[in-house]
Design a protein around this motif. Structure first.
Motif, PDB file in Angstrom:
ATOM      1  N   GLY A  20       0.714  -1.219  -0.030  1.00  0.00           N
ATOM      2  CA  GLY A  20       0.030  -0.216   0.142  1.00  0.00           C
ATOM      3  C   GLY A  20       0.686   1.183  -0.131  1.00  0.00           C
ATOM      4  O   GLY A  20       0.291   2.318   0.256  1.00  0.00           O
ATOM      5  N   ARG A  21       2.326   1.150  -0.216  1.00  0.00           N
ATOM      6  CA  ARG A  21       3.092   2.298  -0.292  1.00  0.00           C
ATOM      7  C   ARG A  21       2.847   2.900  -1.465  1.00  0.00           C
ATOM      8  O   ARG A  21       3.049   2.307  -2.512  1.00  0.00           O
ATOM      9  CB  ARG A  21       4.404   1.902   0.416  1.00  0.00           C
ATOM     10  N   LEU A  22       3.204   4.255  -1.290  1.00  0.00           N
ATOM     11  CA  LEU A  22       3.335   4.880  -2.530  1.00  0.00           C
ATOM     12  C   LEU A  22       4.498   5.416  -3.071  1.00  0.00           C
ATOM     13  O   LEU A  22       5.439   5.558  -1.923  1.00  0.00           O
ATOM     14  CB  LEU A  22       2.481   6.300  -2.323  1.00  0.00           C
ATOM     15  N   ILE A  23       4.772   5.578  -4.519  1.00  0.00           N
ATOM     16  CA  ILE A  23       6.203   5.961  -4.756  1.00  0.00           C
ATOM     17  C   ILE A  23       5.633   7.285  -5.605  1.00  0.00           C
ATOM     18  O   ILE A  23       4.890   7.518  -6.138  1.00  0.00           O
ATOM     19  CB  ILE A  23       7.031   5.097  -5.680  1.00  0.00           C
ATOM     20  N   ASP A  24       6.841   8.177  -5.629  1.00  0.00           N
ATOM     21  CA  ASP A  24       6.925   9.391  -6.540  1.00  0.00           C
ATOM     22  C   ASP A  24       8.413   9.523  -6.520  1.00  0.00           C
ATOM     23  O   ASP A  24       8.987  10.037  -5.937  1.00  0.00           O
ATOM     24  CB  ASP A  24       6.196  10.541  -5.868  1.00  0.00           C
ATOM     25  N   VAL A  25       9.117   8.870  -7.673  1.00  0.00           N
ATOM     26  CA  VAL A  25      10.482   8.806  -7.722  1.00  0.00           C
ATOM     27  C   VAL A  25      10.886   9.249  -9.228  1.00  0.00           C
ATOM     28  O   VAL A  25      10.343   9.250 -10.037  1.00  0.00           O
ATOM     29  CB  VAL A  25      10.961   7.317  -7.863  1.00  0.00           C
ATOM     30  N   ARG A  26      11.818  10.167  -8.939  1.00  0.00           N
ATOM     31  CA  ARG A  26      12.701  10.916 -10.075  1.00  0.00           C
ATOM     32  C   ARG A  26      13.178   9.665 -11.100  1.00  0.00           C
ATOM     33  O   ARG A  26      13.750   8.942 -10.539  1.00  0.00           O
ATOM     34  CB  ARG A  26      13.567  12.007  -9.768  1.00  0.00           C
ATOM     35  N   VAL A  27      13.158   9.937 -12.351  1.00  0.00           N
ATOM     36  CA  VAL A  27      14.044   9.199 -13.101  1.00  0.00           C
ATOM     37  C   VAL A  27      14.636   9.648 -14.394  1.00  0.00           C
ATOM     38  O   VAL A  27      13.733  10.819 -14.558  1.00  0.00           O
ATOM     39  CB  VAL A  27      12.822   8.054 -13.707  1.00  0.00           C
ATOM     40  N   ALA A  28      15.608   9.278 -15.124  1.00  0.00           N
ATOM     41  CA  ALA A  28      15.779   9.713 -16.246  1.00  0.00           C
ATOM     42  C   ALA A  28      15.907   8.230 -17.297  1.00  0.00           C
ATOM     43  O   ALA A  28      16.158   7.129 -16.802  1.00  0.00           O
ATOM     44  CB  ALA A  28      17.243  10.260 -16.399  1.00  0.00           C
ATOM     45  N   HIS A  29      15.450   8.492 -18.287  1.00  0.00           N
ATOM     46  CA  HIS A  29      15.548   7.526 -19.238  1.00  0.00           C
ATOM     47  C   HIS A  29      16.367   7.727 -20.828  1.00  0.00           C
ATOM     48  O   HIS A  29      15.937   9.008 -21.124  1.00  0.00           O
ATOM     49  CB  HIS A  29      14.076   7.152 -19.882  1.00  0.00           C
ATOM     50  N   LEU A  43      14.347   3.595  -3.438  1.00  0.00           N
ATOM     51  CA  LEU A  43      12.998   4.004  -2.838  1.00  0.00           C
ATOM     52  C   LEU A  43      11.932   3.257  -3.592  1.00  0.00           C
ATOM     53  O   LEU A  43      10.962   2.994  -2.790  1.00  0.00           O
ATOM     54  CB  LEU A  43      12.977   5.666  -3.713  1.00  0.00           C
ATOM     55  N   VAL A  44      12.051   2.459  -4.537  1.00  0.00           N
ATOM     56  CA  VAL A  44      11.187   1.916  -5.349  1.00  0.00           C
ATOM     57  C   VAL A  44      11.201   0.479  -4.324  1.00  0.00           C
ATOM     58  O   VAL A  44      10.091   0.012  -3.978  1.00  0.00           O
ATOM     59  CB  VAL A  44      11.532   1.044  -6.588  1.00  0.00           C
ATOM     60  N   ARG A  45      12.323  -0.304  -3.673  1.00  0.00           N
ATOM     61  CA  ARG A  45      12.272  -1.236  -3.324  1.00  0.00           C
ATOM     62  C   ARG A  45      11.958  -0.959  -1.823  1.00  0.00           C
ATOM     63  O   ARG A  45      10.988  -1.848  -1.229  1.00  0.00           O
ATOM     64  CB  ARG A  45      13.862  -1.679  -3.117  1.00  0.00           C
ATOM     65  N   ASP A  46      12.049   0.077  -1.294  1.00  0.00           N
ATOM     66  CA  ASP A  46      11.503   0.524   0.038  1.00  0.00           C
ATOM     67  C   ASP A  46       9.898   0.421   0.003  1.00  0.00           C
ATOM     68  O   ASP A  46       9.474  -0.056   1.052  1.00  0.00           O
ATOM     69  CB  ASP A  46      12.077   1.985   0.460  1.00  0.00           C
ATOM     70  N   ALA A  47       9.335   1.102  -0.937  1.00  0.00           N
ATOM     71  CA  ALA A  47       7.869   0.751  -1.024  1.00  0.00           C
ATOM     72  C   ALA A  47       7.351  -0.641  -1.209  1.00  0.00           C
ATOM     73  O   ALA A  47       6.274  -0.681  -0.851  1.00  0.00           O
ATOM     74  CB  ALA A  47       7.452   1.671  -2.334  1.00  0.00           C
ATOM     75  N   MET A  48       8.244  -1.559  -1.432  1.00  0.00           N
ATOM     76  CA  MET A  48       7.859  -3.230  -1.813  1.00  0.00           C
ATOM     77  C   MET A  48       7.793  -3.696  -0.212  1.00  0.00           C
ATOM     78  O   MET A  48       7.504  -4.848  -0.281  1.00  0.00           O
ATOM     79  CB  MET A  48       8.638  -3.649  -2.907  1.00  0.00           C
ATOM     80  N   SER A  49       8.714  -3.036   0.463  1.00  0.00           N
ATOM     81  CA  SER A  49       9.283  -3.813   1.796  1.00  0.00           C
ATOM     82  C   SER A  49       8.003  -3.460   2.958  1.00  0.00           C
ATOM     83  O   SER A  49       7.705  -2.425   2.891  1.00  0.00           O
ATOM     84  CB  SER A  49      10.507  -3.356   2.244  1.00  0.00           C
ATOM     85  N   ARG A  50       7.749  -4.521   3.793  1.00  0.00           N
ATOM     86  CA  ARG A  50       6.689  -4.254   4.807  1.00  0.00           C
ATOM     87  C   ARG A  50       7.624  -3.604   5.924  1.00  0.00           C
ATOM     88  O   ARG A  50       8.442  -3.689   6.158  1.00  0.00           O
ATOM     89  CB  ARG A  50       6.319  -5.555   5.419  1.00  0.00           C
TER      90      ARG A  50
END
Length: 136
Positions: A100-109, A129-136
């Motif tokens: 249920g965690r949200l992400i708002d992460v900067r990225v360059a492609h 930041l992405v992995r942290d949002a996936m962790s309980r």
């Protein structure tokens, strides 16, 4: 059909890819990719690795993101184009389905576009930041 829809200008091809992704239109997204595309998700990112073929990219990246995240969106903010190279400064937003965690992460492609198709893609983002949002 609009000029944008058929333009082979690298930035237009990349923009069509983002629009297709945001709409969940995987067929339109695959239409922007070369048959021998190399799509690299950054080391440390949950889907890290290089995917090949348009079907491999959508199955290995977009469909898997949809399985784990609600509302996964890449917001393409700024384009820097130089010949066949297009760098997009963007951000990811989504909610992880399990935590249920949200992400708002900067990225360059970084995209390389030849002959009106994306031949190479490389992602740069804060994978922690992405992995942290996936962790309980």
């Amino acid at each position: 059909m609009s000029e944008f829809a058929t333009s082979t200008a690298p930035a237009d091809v990349v923009r069509r890819q983002y629009l297709a992704s945001a709409a969940g239109d995987l067929a339109a997204l695959r239409a922007t990719l070369a048959p021998d595309v190399e799509w690299t998700e950054m080391a440390g990112f949950p889907l890290a690795g290089t995917y090949r073929t348009p079907e491999g990219v959508t199955a290995g990246v977009m469909e898997r993101l949809g399985e784990d995240w609600d509302g996964w969106t890449a917001h393409d903010d700024t384009y820097v184009a130089d010949g066949e190279n297009v760098v997009v400064l963007a951000r990811y937003t989504a909610t992880h389905k399990t935590t249920g965690r949200l992400i708002d992460v900067r990225v360059a492609h970084h995209f390389v576009v030849r002959g009106g198709l994306i031949v190479r893609f490389e992602q740069f983002t804060d994978t922690a930041l992405v992995r942290d949002a996936m962790s309980r």
